[in-house]
Design an enzyme around this catalytic site. Structure first.
Site, mmCIF file in Angstrom:
data_model
loop_
_atom_site.group_PDB
_atom_site.id
_atom_site.type_symbol
_atom_site.label_atom_id
_atom_site.label_comp_id
_atom_site.label_asym_id
_atom_site.label_seq_id
_atom_site.Cartn_x
_atom_site.Cartn_y
_atom_site.Cartn_z
ATOM 1 N N CYS A 33 -0.500 4.133 2.098
ATOM 2 C CA CYS A 33 -0.341 3.926 3.544
ATOM 3 C C CYS A 33 1.112 4.122 3.971
ATOM 4 O O CYS A 33 1.394 4.725 5.003
ATOM 5 C CB CYS A 33 -0.741 2.508 3.946
ATOM 6 S SG CYS A 33 -2.296 1.950 3.257
ATOM 7 N N ASP A 34 2.047 3.594 3.205
ATOM 8 C CA ASP A 34 3.424 3.471 3.690
ATOM 9 C C ASP A 34 4.450 4.313 2.935
ATOM 10 O O ASP A 34 5.599 4.411 3.372
ATOM 11 C CB ASP A 34 3.852 1.992 3.632
ATOM 12 C CG ASP A 34 3.015 1.137 4.577
ATOM 13 O OD1 ASP A 34 2.570 1.679 5.606
ATOM 14 O OD2 ASP A 34 2.802 -0.043 4.284
ATOM 15 N N CYS A 45 0.828 -1.202 0.000
ATOM 16 C CA CYS A 45 0.000 0.000 0.000
ATOM 17 C C CYS A 45 0.866 1.257 0.000
ATOM 18 O O CYS A 45 1.368 1.672 1.049
ATOM 19 C CB CYS A 45 -0.933 -0.005 1.205
ATOM 20 S SG CYS A 45 -2.005 1.433 1.292
HETATM 21 C C1 LIG Z 1 0.100 -3.757 5.700
HETATM 22 C C2 LIG Z 1 -1.044 -2.797 5.539
HETATM 23 C C3 LIG Z 1 -0.908 -1.517 6.003
HETATM 24 C C4 LIG Z 1 -1.963 -0.621 5.868
HETATM 25 N N1 LIG Z 1 -1.809 0.640 6.372
HETATM 26 C C5 LIG Z 1 -2.846 1.500 6.296
HETATM 27 C C6 LIG Z 1 -2.717 2.816 6.842
HETATM 28 O O1 LIG Z 1 -1.666 3.193 7.376
HETATM 29 N N2 LIG Z 1 -3.786 3.624 6.755
HETATM 30 C C7 LIG Z 1 -4.972 3.242 6.144
HETATM 31 O O2 LIG Z 1 -5.928 4.019 6.109
HETATM 32 N N3 LIG Z 1 -5.102 2.019 5.599
HETATM 33 C C8 LIG Z 1 -4.075 1.147 5.666
HETATM 34 N N4 LIG Z 1 -4.198 -0.105 5.112
HETATM 35 C C9 LIG Z 1 -5.458 -0.450 4.423
HETATM 36 C C10 LIG Z 1 -6.529 -0.812 5.484
HETATM 37 O O3 LIG Z 1 -6.008 -1.778 6.343
HETATM 38 C C11 LIG Z 1 -7.794 -1.309 4.828
HETATM 39 O O4 LIG Z 1 -8.258 -0.356 3.885
HETATM 40 C C12 LIG Z 1 -8.878 -1.562 5.860
HETATM 41 O O5 LIG Z 1 -8.423 -2.428 6.864
HETATM 42 C C13 LIG Z 1 -10.126 -2.145 5.226
HETATM 43 O O6 LIG Z 1 -11.036 -2.363 6.241
HETATM 44 P P1 LIG Z 1 -12.236 -3.388 6.121
HETATM 45 O O7 LIG Z 1 -12.985 -3.255 7.402
HETATM 46 O O8 LIG Z 1 -12.956 -3.191 4.854
HETATM 47 O O9 LIG Z 1 -11.592 -4.833 5.999
HETATM 48 P P2 LIG Z 1 -10.372 -5.603 6.664
HETATM 49 O O10 LIG Z 1 -9.546 -4.739 7.536
HETATM 50 O O11 LIG Z 1 -9.720 -6.308 5.542
HETATM 51 O O12 LIG Z 1 -11.103 -6.674 7.588
HETATM 52 C C14 LIG Z 1 -11.819 -7.728 7.035
HETATM 53 C C15 LIG Z 1 -12.415 -8.538 8.168
HETATM 54 O O13 LIG Z 1 -13.329 -9.486 7.649
HETATM 55 C C16 LIG Z 1 -13.139 -10.731 8.292
HETATM 56 N N5 LIG Z 1 -13.683 -11.759 7.389
HETATM 57 C C17 LIG Z 1 -13.390 -11.966 6.080
HETATM 58 N N6 LIG Z 1 -14.120 -13.002 5.609
HETATM 59 C C18 LIG Z 1 -14.894 -13.431 6.636
HETATM 60 C C19 LIG Z 1 -15.864 -14.467 6.799
HETATM 61 N N7 LIG Z 1 -16.186 -15.293 5.787
HETATM 62 N N8 LIG Z 1 -16.441 -14.634 8.020
HETATM 63 C C20 LIG Z 1 -16.131 -13.813 9.057
HETATM 64 N N9 LIG Z 1 -15.230 -12.796 8.955
HETATM 65 C C21 LIG Z 1 -14.627 -12.629 7.771
HETATM 66 C C22 LIG Z 1 -11.648 -10.802 8.564
HETATM 67 O O14 LIG Z 1 -11.362 -11.724 9.609
HETATM 68 C C23 LIG Z 1 -11.393 -9.334 8.975
HETATM 69 O O15 LIG Z 1 -11.681 -9.176 10.347
HETATM 70 C C24 LIG Z 1 -3.160 -1.018 5.217
HETATM 71 C C25 LIG Z 1 -3.299 -2.321 4.748
HETATM 72 C C26 LIG Z 1 -2.249 -3.215 4.894
HETATM 73 C C27 LIG Z 1 -2.405 -4.628 4.395
#
Ligand SMILES: Cc1cc2nc3c(=O)[nH]c(=O)nc-3n(C[C@H](O)[C@H](O)[C@H](O)COP(=O)(O)OP(=O)(O)OC[C@H]3O[C@@H](n4cnc5c(N)ncnc54)[C@H](O)[C@@H]3O)c2cc1C
Length: 326
Positions: free
Chosen positions: A143-144, A140
């Site tokens: 992000c980084d 990302c």
């Molecule tokens: C290394 C890294 C660094 C990042 N740094 C930043 C940053 O500094 N700032 C920023 O804004 N964004 C950052 N991001 C991006 C950010 O993490 C994502 O945009 C954000 O987490 C998305 O949120 P979400 O709630 O959509 O899903 P996610 O955070 O992906 O969470 C998905 C959830 O769904 C659950 N899940 C999936 N399938 C199922 C299922 N079938 N049953 C039950 N549960 C399920 C998983 O267990 C998880 O808890 C980073 C991403 C990465 C990988």
């Protein structure tokens, strides 16, 4: 209905910023939300040490710390946070059916999908090693990238996102080397041209990553191989960015929800509504553009408000609360 079937007003699938924000709003609106965390409690941010761009943390925060605070905030309003993986859904009837760990069946008035998306990696041991160490591998740039200001970085990828991320990095970094496996970009012409015209981006076509190099703690370079000549050489770099795409975690919804060709859930623009009434989507599961924690949280809020209004329209005894807006 057998005793084993539970009835839930609002089921939230996923515990990233989208899921927990939906839980905060739904709980404050008396929807008694039940949230299943999945195999990655806290979501993608639990894999990063530094989050500097989420509003409200002037000194930054670690990903795990931030997600524990979001969970605690949801629990403060009595959201029911549970372990469990949703293995199957059936959205074909009036009642939305969901199965947890292939056993427990839940019937839901509303479902909020917040299952996120997973970044794809090359799969090299050295890449995974420095990714896990937080030592210079990232998927990302937004992000980084900031952590690599005035430094030299390498980015892998050939599509529109890769071009956009390379361009973003070029404004922060001294030099960006872009590795493209084929002899041309997959990206649109306009994106490819923008990258080609950026002075501090060097593009190496027909080039793949042979190994991510490091000192055991942090990345120090990348050994690349030309797939036409088999010649290898090393590039000095402190950051290694992988921009080869994401896979939305939406397989279980196939056949019920409209997905795009990559698997992102298609929502009605400006809302969290899917093609099935009472099923809403938030976060990265529907977002191939922004993919940020703050946008995931924002759409989690939208999903809870949309679900609340849906319930109110369906059931005159369920009142839209004003607490969501306080
Ligand atoms: C290394 C890294 C660094 C990042 N740094 C930043 C940053 O500094 N700032 C920023 O804004 N964004 C950052 N991001 C991006 C950010 O993490 C994502 O945009 C954000 O987490 C998305 O949120 P979400 O709630 O959509 O899903 P996610 O955070 O992906 O969470 C998905 C959830 O769904 C659950 N899940 C999936 N399938 C199922 C299922 N079938 N049953 C039950 N549960 C399920 C998983 O267990 C998880 O808890 C980073 C991403 C990465 C990988």
């Amino acid at each position: 209905m057998s005793d084993t079937i539970e009835k839930v007003k609002c089921l939230i699938i996923g515990s990233g910023p989208a899921g927990y924000t939906a839980a905060i709003y739904a709980a404050r609106a008396n929807m008694s939300p039940v949230l299943y965390q999945g195999t990655q409690p806290g979501g993608q941010l639990t894999t990063t040490n530094e989050v500097e761009n989420f509003p409200g943390y002037p000194e930054g925060v670690t990903g795990p710390e931030m997600m524990m605070q979001l969970q605690a905030q949801a629990q403060r309003f009595e959201a029911d946070i549970r372990d469990g993986w949703i293995t199957k859904v059936d959205f074909s009837g009036d009642v939305h059916k969901v199965w947890v760990n292939e056993e427990k069946e839940i019937h839901c008035d509303t479902v909020i999908i917040s299952t996120g998306a997973s970044a794809k990696y090359l799969g090299l041991d050295s890449e995974q090693k420095y990714l896990k160490l937080g030592g210079g591998v990232s998927a990302c740039a937004v992000c980084d990238g900031f952590f690599y200001r005035n430094q030299e970085v390498v980015i892998v990828g050939a599509g529109d996102s890769a071009c956009e991320e390379a361009h973003y990095l070029s404004k922060l970094c001294k030099k960006v080397t872009m590795l493209v496996r084929r002899d041309e970009f997959r990206a649109s012409k306009i994106m490819a041209t923008r990258v080609k015209n950026t002075e501090n981006i060097e593009i190496l076509f027909n080039t793949e990553t042979d190994e991510v190099l490091g000192d055991g703690q942090v990345v120090t370079g990348v050994r690349v191989i030309n797939n036409k000549t088999n010649e290898k050489h090393e590039i000095e770099a402190t950051g290694f960015f992988v921009a080869i795409g994401h896979k939305p975690n939406t397989d279980i919804f196939k056949g019920f929800l409209e997905l795009d060709e990559t698997g992102y859930i298609i929502n009605t623009p400006g809302t969290s509504k899917t093609n099935i009434e009472g099923v809403f989507v938030s976060g990265d599961a529907a977002d191939h553009v922004y993919r940020q924690a703050v946008t995931a949280a924002g759409t989690g809020c939208m999903a809870a408000l949309d679900a609340e209004r849906y319930l109110a329209a369906k059931d005159a005894t369920f009142e839209v609360s004003t607490s969501s807006y306080n």
